[in-house]
Scaffold this active site. Structure first.
Site, PDB file in Angstrom:
ATOM      1  N   ASP A 674     -16.566 -16.366 -84.181  1.00  0.00           N
ATOM      2  CA  ASP A 674     -16.122 -17.233 -83.089  1.00  0.00           C
ATOM      3  C   ASP A 674     -15.845 -16.423 -81.821  1.00  0.00           C
ATOM      4  O   ASP A 674     -16.214 -16.821 -80.721  1.00  0.00           O
ATOM      5  CB  ASP A 674     -14.874 -17.996 -83.523  1.00  0.00           C
ATOM      6  CG  ASP A 674     -14.478 -19.061 -82.525  1.00  0.00           C
ATOM      7  OD1 ASP A 674     -15.310 -19.929 -82.225  1.00  0.00           O
ATOM      8  OD2 ASP A 674     -13.326 -19.024 -82.049  1.00  0.00           O
ATOM      9  N   LYS A 678     -17.762 -16.455 -78.067  1.00  0.00           N
ATOM     10  CA  LYS A 678     -17.027 -16.603 -76.808  1.00  0.00           C
ATOM     11  C   LYS A 678     -17.323 -15.457 -75.856  1.00  0.00           C
ATOM     12  O   LYS A 678     -17.493 -15.659 -74.648  1.00  0.00           O
ATOM     13  CB  LYS A 678     -15.529 -16.683 -77.097  1.00  0.00           C
ATOM     14  CG  LYS A 678     -15.107 -17.950 -77.835  1.00  0.00           C
ATOM     15  CD  LYS A 678     -13.621 -17.919 -78.190  1.00  0.00           C
ATOM     16  CE  LYS A 678     -13.193 -19.191 -78.911  1.00  0.00           C
ATOM     17  NZ  LYS A 678     -11.767 -19.176 -79.288  1.00  0.00           N
TER      18      LYS A 678
END
Length: 811
Positions: A674, A678
């Site tokens: 994750d 980002k």
């Protein structure tokens, strides 16, 4: 003195005629009442004539329906038996005449124009006879005695000199109330019955008003007045209180069926105001038409359209500089009785296009090919072609005169809605800009323009949302709570027109009630799949719309290109598209740029924190981003802030899941996937070409824990508790804390666990908060820091909501 005209719907039944009686009796000055045929009767007369001409015995049934309706109306509307019997006798006499004429047509199988004009005249002759005997103390005048016509180009044109003289003579001793049949007239030379065309009763009233210098002309119909647009298409359309004669004429010519266009000229010539009123809502203000130009705040007054449009184009280099080409075009069309309602010509003169009704398309092409046969054979003219199934739209308003930017705003609005203009025209008077588009875009065009030029009470943004889990559900609730405030204070209406979950979808262009959407989705929802959802949304072809993705689905992310290509903005909480292969990311950004729509994904990083917007503002103002240092995982920050002597690693991970900071499978967060996504997104927005494999990973959980099932993960993760507790104690004695840091330095990216001391900005980062330090050419010695909540459904939903609002301000 005033003239009042009542249309067919105003006298469509006995009850309606009694309403007309009340309206007329409330007038305390001399009045001339002009009436149309009862609603639908003229069409029935034409249909019956056609049946009789074809030898169809069914004409008798149609005739009996016409006769029965008029007889029934007399019986229901006139209470006095003596008067009722008298009127019935006269009505039956007229109906017998009509029946005999139709029988003759049936026997000879022929219907001349003369006979057709006689047949359709019975509609007004019957209705005016009835109305004149319902209103007390009124006098009946036969319009054939004073509305005279002469024949020009196969059409009956009003003979104003003869008509005006006869009108003044007939009404010299005008009674308090006079009743006149509209529409019908008489040829000056032959005495034959003629008519003024469909809608001609309006024209009759205007001719009489002008001849007698009436104080006003009132057109009573079944609508409240001229509307800013067709209310059947635009729910927010409203009545225009005032129009100039020119504005009313332009709107009428382009499809606004409130008033018959020729009606306006006689009143305009004598400066007689026209008032449009609703028989069934007589207390409303209506529309007031006069010579005065109103100086309201809006640049345009209304939008009108003609859905039945064919564009005829004649093109060839042999037309350039040749005098008389257009004369020949329109002379040939005129001889064939073809009406043209818009003309567009290239300045080079090599192309002339004009709009006609679809039914006139083939004949138009035929007569022009005959007219220009030599030029076509010699190649001076390439072709004469017809493009059918189009629509013509006109924006109208005298305030457009000398106002810069109107055309630019119009075509910009259409462009952003993905609507291509095929032809356009604007006269030097600047009161009308007309354009032709594909008819399937008519609804979208009208709504877009109505909204863009603030003819609507509110600016409307239509929202399609997929994913109603924690983020999507919170978002819908936030929209529900804020809808009223946005409408009252920002004149913005957020209209949620589509909601979908994994299994079902509901779509409604009028809007879905957000206090009951779950029930509607359960009871009225249709089965869905990504491709089906896309097709249904595109089929709606709705204006000023945004697709909001609150899922984590790669299949849904794959739809973005289709939506953007069809001028639907996209707001994504879903990180998959923005972190996918760089070529796909760049492709989506380019489509959005070229189409003039938005592709926004602020919440992909930092939930509701304004990180991406801030970076874009820096770059757009000329700054260059050199370095990014960040803690981007609210989940991991929560875990490391929660670790203590009493809470081991495995328990902290479980707490993050229970608090819904982590994904349902926390390995996604623990693996750094994750955070990598980002960081890739931020690096790209900073101007660097980065893909996920380019990011160096320094993970704190061994790879063996990421294989196998989720259950096996929960069973094995406590094995790391002791190791992490030892590291935590060691860091505590050093005055340091763990942070999972994502860095980008001139395009080189890495993620990994770092120990930071008390002097570092990351040390005091609490809970699930995120932080980012942005080093730029301007913010070099002292980087810009953005810090705050970086996880949680409510703040993420708020970030998505902010992106949606920014799209509403796209204009």
């Amino acid at each position: 003195m005033k003239v009042m005209k009542f249309g067919g719907t105003s006298i469509g039944s006995a009850q309606d005629i009694l309403k007309v009686k009340e309206i007329v009796e409330a007038v305390h000055e001399p009045v001339i009442v002009v009436v149309s045929a009862m609603s639908g009767i003229t069409d029935q007369l034409l249909s019956t004539s056609k049946s009789a001409t074809q030898g169809d015995c069914g004409y008798e049934k149609e005739y009996n329906q016409i006769a029965g309706r008029h007889i029934e109306t007399v019986e229901n509307v006139i209470a006095d038996p003596t008067i009722r019997n008298y009127v019935l006798k006269q009505v039956i006499t007229l109906l017998d005449e009509l029946g005999n004429i139709l029988k003759g047509v049936f026997l000879v199988r022929d219907l001349s124009q003369k006979t057709s004009d006689i047949i359709v005249s019975y509609g007004e002759r019957l209705s005016s006879l009835i109305v004149s005997n319902v209103i007390p103390n009124c006098r009946f005048f036969d319009a054939r005695e004073f509305i005279k016509t002469e024949k020009q180009f196969k059409k009956h044109i009003v003979d104003f000199d003869a008509s005006n003289k006869l009108i003044r003579q007939c009404f010299a001793g005008q009674p308090a109330v006079s009743v006149v049949p509209g529409f019908i007239s008489q040829d000056s030379a032959t005495g034959e019955i003629t008519n003024l065309g469909r809608g001609g009763s309006d024209y009759t009233a205007s001719i009489i008003a002008a001849a007698l210098n009436a104080d006003s002309l009132e057109i009573w119909t079944d609508v409240d007045g001229f509307m800013t647009a067709d209310p059947k298409i635009i729910g927010s359309a409203y009545v225009i209180k005032e129009l100039s004669y020119i504005e009313a004429m332009e709107l009428s010519n382009f499809g606004a069926k409130v008033i018959y266009p020729p009606t306006i000229f006689p009143a305009y010539h004598k400066s007689i105001p026209i008032l449009i009123k609703n028989t069934f809502n007589p207390t409303t203000q209506g529309t007031y038409i006069s010579k005065e130009k109103t100086n309201g705040g809006k640049s345009i007054k209304g939008i009108s359209s003609i859905g039945d449009t064919c564009l005829i184009t004649i093109q060839g280099l042999g037309m350039v500089g040749i005098i008389g080409v257009n004369y020949r075009i329109f002379k040939a069309l005129s001889k064939a009785g073809i009406s043209v309602f818009m003309v567009s010509q290239a300045s080079s003169e090599n192309t002339t296009s004009f709009a006609v009704k679809n039914e006139a398309a083939d004949l138009s092409v035929k007569v022009l090919k005959e007219e220009f046969q030599p030029e076509l054979q010699q190649g001076e003219i390439n072709d004469v072609k017809a493009e059918k199934d189009l629509a013509t739209v006109a924006i109208v308003g005298e305030n457009m005169k000398r106002t810069p930017g109107i055309a630019g705003k119009l075509f910009g609005t259409l462009g952003r809605s993905g609507i291509s203009v095929i032809a356009c025209a604007q006269g030097a008077s600047e009161t009308n800009i007309s354009f032709v588009i594909n008819s399937r875009y008519l609804r979208k065009a009208l709504n877009s323009i109505h909204d863009s030029f603030f003819l609507s009470e509110y600016q409307v943004l239509n929202v399609f949302l997929i994913g109603i889990g924690t983020v999507g559900g919170n978002l819908l609730e936030q929209i529900r709570r804020q809808q009223k405030t946005l409408m009252e204070h920002n004149r913005l209406k957020l209209n949620v027109v589509g909601i979908a979950d994994v299994d079902n979808m509901i779509l409604d262009r009028k809007g879905i009630p957000l206090d009951s959407y779950l029930e509607e989705l359960r009871t009225k929802g249709l089965p869905t799949a990504p491709d089906l959802l896309r097709d249904e949304i595109l089929k709606m072809n709705i204006f000023n719309s945004v697709f909001v993705d609150c899922t984590a689905s790669a299949e849904i992310a794959a739809l973005y290109a289709d939506f953007l290509s069809n001028n639907i903005s996209v707001v994504a909480a879903n990180k998959i598209a923005a972190s996918s292969e760089y070529e796909n990311y760049h492709h989506l950004k380019e489509i959005a740029r070229k189409k003039g729509v938005k592709f926004l994904f602020e919440t992909n990083v930092g939930a509701g924190l304004p990180i991406i917007n801030t970076m874009n503002a820096l770059i757009n103002s000329g700054d260059k981003i050199l370095k990014l240092q960040s803690v981007l995982s609210g989940t991991l920050n929560f875990i490391f802030n929660t670790l203590s002597e009493k809470i081991p690693l495995s328990k902290a991970v479980e707490m993050a899941k229970d608090a819904r900071f982590s994904e349902p499978d926390p390995r996604i967060d623990l693996s750094g996937t994750d955070v990598i996504r980002k960081l890739v997104i931020l690096s790209r927005e900073a101007g660097y070409k980065v893909n996920q494999p380019d990011v160096e990973k320094h993970l704190f959980i061994p790879d063996r824990y990421f294989g196998g099932s989720l259950d096996s993960f929960w069973q094995s993760i406590p094995e790391l508790d002791a190791e992490f507790e030892n590291k935590r104690k060691e860091l505590e004695t050093q005055g340091k804390r763990y942070r999972f840091v994502a860095e980008m330095d001139n395009g080189k990216c890495s993620v990994g666990l770092q120990a930071v001391d008390r002097s570092h900005p990351f040390y005091e980062l609490e809970g699930s908060n995120n932080i980012i330090m942005i080093t730029t050419e301007r913010y070099n010695e002292f980087p810009m820091i953005i810090k705050g909540y970086g996880a949680g459904a409510a703040v993420t939903a708020a970030g998505v909501f902010a992106d949606i609002i920014s799209i509403a301000n796209i204009r």
